[in-house]
Write an enzyme that holds these catalytic residues in place. Sequence first.
Site, PDB file in Angstrom:
ATOM      1  N   ASN A  11       0.862  -1.185   0.000  1.00 42.63           N
ATOM      2  CA  ASN A  11       0.000   0.000   0.000  1.00 42.63           C
ATOM      3  C   ASN A  11       0.900   1.237   0.000  1.00 42.63           C
ATOM      4  O   ASN A  11       1.522   1.556   1.010  1.00 42.63           O
ATOM      5  CB  ASN A  11      -0.885  -0.024   1.262  1.00 42.63           C
ATOM      6  CG  ASN A  11      -1.646   1.272   1.463  1.00 42.63           C
ATOM      7  OD1 ASN A  11      -1.794   2.075   0.533  1.00 42.63           O
ATOM      8  ND2 ASN A  11      -2.127   1.488   2.680  1.00 42.63           N
ATOM      9  N   LYS A  13       0.078   4.270  -0.150  1.00 42.87           N
ATOM     10  CA  LYS A  13      -0.561   5.458   0.456  1.00 42.87           C
ATOM     11  C   LYS A  13      -0.420   6.650  -0.494  1.00 42.87           C
ATOM     12  O   LYS A  13      -0.492   6.473  -1.712  1.00 42.87           O
ATOM     13  CB  LYS A  13       0.056   5.752   1.819  1.00 42.87           C
ATOM     14  CG  LYS A  13       0.110   4.513   2.706  1.00 42.87           C
ATOM     15  CD  LYS A  13       0.410   4.841   4.130  1.00 42.87           C
ATOM     16  CE  LYS A  13       0.602   3.558   4.906  1.00 42.87           C
ATOM     17  NZ  LYS A  13       0.477   3.712   6.322  1.00 42.87           N
ATOM     18  N   HIS A  97      -9.314   1.042   5.479  1.00 43.86           N
ATOM     19  CA  HIS A  97      -7.974   1.238   6.067  1.00 43.86           C
ATOM     20  C   HIS A  97      -8.108   2.173   7.272  1.00 43.86           C
ATOM     21  O   HIS A  97      -8.915   3.111   7.258  1.00 43.86           O
ATOM     22  CB  HIS A  97      -7.024   1.846   5.028  1.00 43.86           C
ATOM     23  CG  HIS A  97      -5.593   1.831   5.476  1.00 43.86           C
ATOM     24  ND1 HIS A  97      -5.097   2.774   6.340  1.00 43.86           N
ATOM     25  CD2 HIS A  97      -4.573   0.981   5.208  1.00 43.86           C
ATOM     26  CE1 HIS A  97      -3.819   2.498   6.575  1.00 43.86           C
ATOM     27  NE2 HIS A  97      -3.474   1.419   5.897  1.00 43.86           N
ATOM     28  N   GLU A  99      -6.458   4.580   8.289  1.00 46.06           N
ATOM     29  CA  GLU A  99      -6.287   6.018   8.010  1.00 46.06           C
ATOM     30  C   GLU A  99      -7.588   6.612   7.462  1.00 46.06           C
ATOM     31  O   GLU A  99      -7.926   7.760   7.752  1.00 46.06           O
ATOM     32  CB  GLU A  99      -5.115   6.221   7.028  1.00 46.06           C
ATOM     33  CG  GLU A  99      -3.779   5.977   7.727  1.00 46.06           C
ATOM     34  CD  GLU A  99      -2.648   5.521   6.821  1.00 46.06           C
ATOM     35  OE1 GLU A  99      -2.770   5.639   5.588  1.00 46.06           O
ATOM     36  OE2 GLU A  99      -1.642   5.029   7.363  1.00 46.06           O
ATOM     37  N   GLU A 169      -4.929  -5.208  10.897  1.00 44.17           N
ATOM     38  CA  GLU A 169      -3.928  -4.161  11.047  1.00 44.17           C
ATOM     39  C   GLU A 169      -4.141  -3.433  12.371  1.00 44.17           C
ATOM     40  O   GLU A 169      -4.939  -2.483  12.436  1.00 44.17           O
ATOM     41  CB  GLU A 169      -4.045  -3.155   9.896  1.00 44.17           C
ATOM     42  CG  GLU A 169      -3.810  -3.765   8.534  1.00 44.17           C
ATOM     43  CD  GLU A 169      -3.255  -2.734   7.564  1.00 44.17           C
ATOM     44  OE1 GLU A 169      -2.136  -2.944   7.087  1.00 44.17           O
ATOM     45  OE2 GLU A 169      -3.916  -1.718   7.310  1.00 44.17           O
ATOM     46  N   GLY A 175       2.765   2.168  10.614  1.00 44.24           N
ATOM     47  CA  GLY A 175       3.669   3.294  10.412  1.00 44.24           C
ATOM     48  C   GLY A 175       4.418   3.703  11.668  1.00 44.24           C
ATOM     49  O   GLY A 175       5.003   4.785  11.729  1.00 44.24           O
ATOM     50  N   SER A 215       3.805  -2.322  10.211  1.00 43.17           N
ATOM     51  CA  SER A 215       5.271  -2.290  10.300  1.00 43.17           C
ATOM     52  C   SER A 215       5.922  -3.620   9.907  1.00 43.17           C
ATOM     53  O   SER A 215       6.867  -4.060  10.558  1.00 43.17           O
ATOM     54  CB  SER A 215       5.713  -1.846  11.700  1.00 43.17           C
ATOM     55  OG  SER A 215       5.270  -0.514  11.948  1.00 43.17           O
TER      56      SER A 215
HETATM   57  C1  PEP Z   1      -0.507   0.096   6.012  1.00 54.33           C
HETATM   58  O1  PEP Z   1      -0.464   1.191   5.498  1.00 54.33           O
HETATM   59  O2  PEP Z   1      -1.489  -0.628   5.812  1.00 54.33           O
HETATM   60  C2  PEP Z   1       0.619  -0.356   6.832  1.00 54.33           C
HETATM   61  C3  PEP Z   1       0.544  -1.526   7.410  1.00 54.33           C
HETATM   62  O3  PEP Z   1       1.687   0.514   6.950  1.00 54.33           O
HETATM   63  P1  PEP Z   1       3.136   0.176   7.583  1.00 54.33           P
HETATM   64  O4  PEP Z   1       3.605  -1.117   6.963  1.00 54.33           O
HETATM   65  O5  PEP Z   1       3.980   1.343   7.195  1.00 54.33           O
HETATM   66  O6  PEP Z   1       2.954   0.047   9.060  1.00 54.33           O
END
Ligand code: PEP
Length: 253
Positions: A11, A13, A97, A99, A169, A175, A215
């Site tokens: 992803n 973003k 998601h 965000e 997640e 992040g 992460s």
């Molecule tokens: C994400 O954006 O879904 C995500 C898991 O980001 P990151 O791997 O940077 O934590």
Amino acid sequence: MEKRRKLIAGNWKMYKTLPQALELVMELKRLVAMVRGCDVAVIPPALLVEPVGRKLTDTGIAVGVQNIHDVGFGAFTGELSAEMLPGVGATYCIAGHSERRKIFGESDEVVNRKVKAILSVGVTPILCIGETLQEREEGRTTAVLRKQMEVGTSGLSEEQVGRIVLAYEPVWAIGTGRNATVEQVAEVHGWLREWLGDHFGGSVAEQVRIQYGGSVKPDNAAQLMHTKNVDGALVGGASLDAASFAQIVKSSL
Ligand code: PEP
């Protein structure tokens, strides 16, 4: 029972210009072209999906879209409709998601409508769920996930649920550089598999791929990807670098 094929999806973003995106996928193509044992996808910003997909023709690497509005065509300046997904070659589309939930206020009901819209055009939704740090610390992880699952899959048939990819997640791991432990991931993924079985039957539960996201990096991917009931990863930051993403893909095999 057929073994579930892992899906490693990047992803991006709101990162990458078109030239940067093309450079990234050219490199990725070189690094993962020979990988056959899992599914791989990149999920760029919507403007870049079609040109990135064109560069990936015949590579086996799929493209996806990060978000859509929850209705068909209409007067919604700046939005995207699910109807537009197949025409740009999208195989996947993310819904819910964290965000989007947090920054744009998307409720479980909105996420459910998006999942339905994505399914209606034959594209695979990646339904994201996960608890915040406060919710985990208050012992409410299961309650939060239960509601996200109940509302997120509301009104869907067994056949439709079987076509979804779930992405667990934990919000506190996205992040932040802080990933969930293998034990935490195994516990939640096991619970999700059971929940699917209770609500949609054993064969649907066995079919649905449950990704972990939060992460995931080259140095922790192998351990996470070989945890029971983990069928891939939704990768944010590390997917912006071709070498890191390729290493995560290879670690999952
Ligand atoms: C994400 O954006 O879904 C995500 C898991 O980001 P990151 O791997 O940077 O934590």
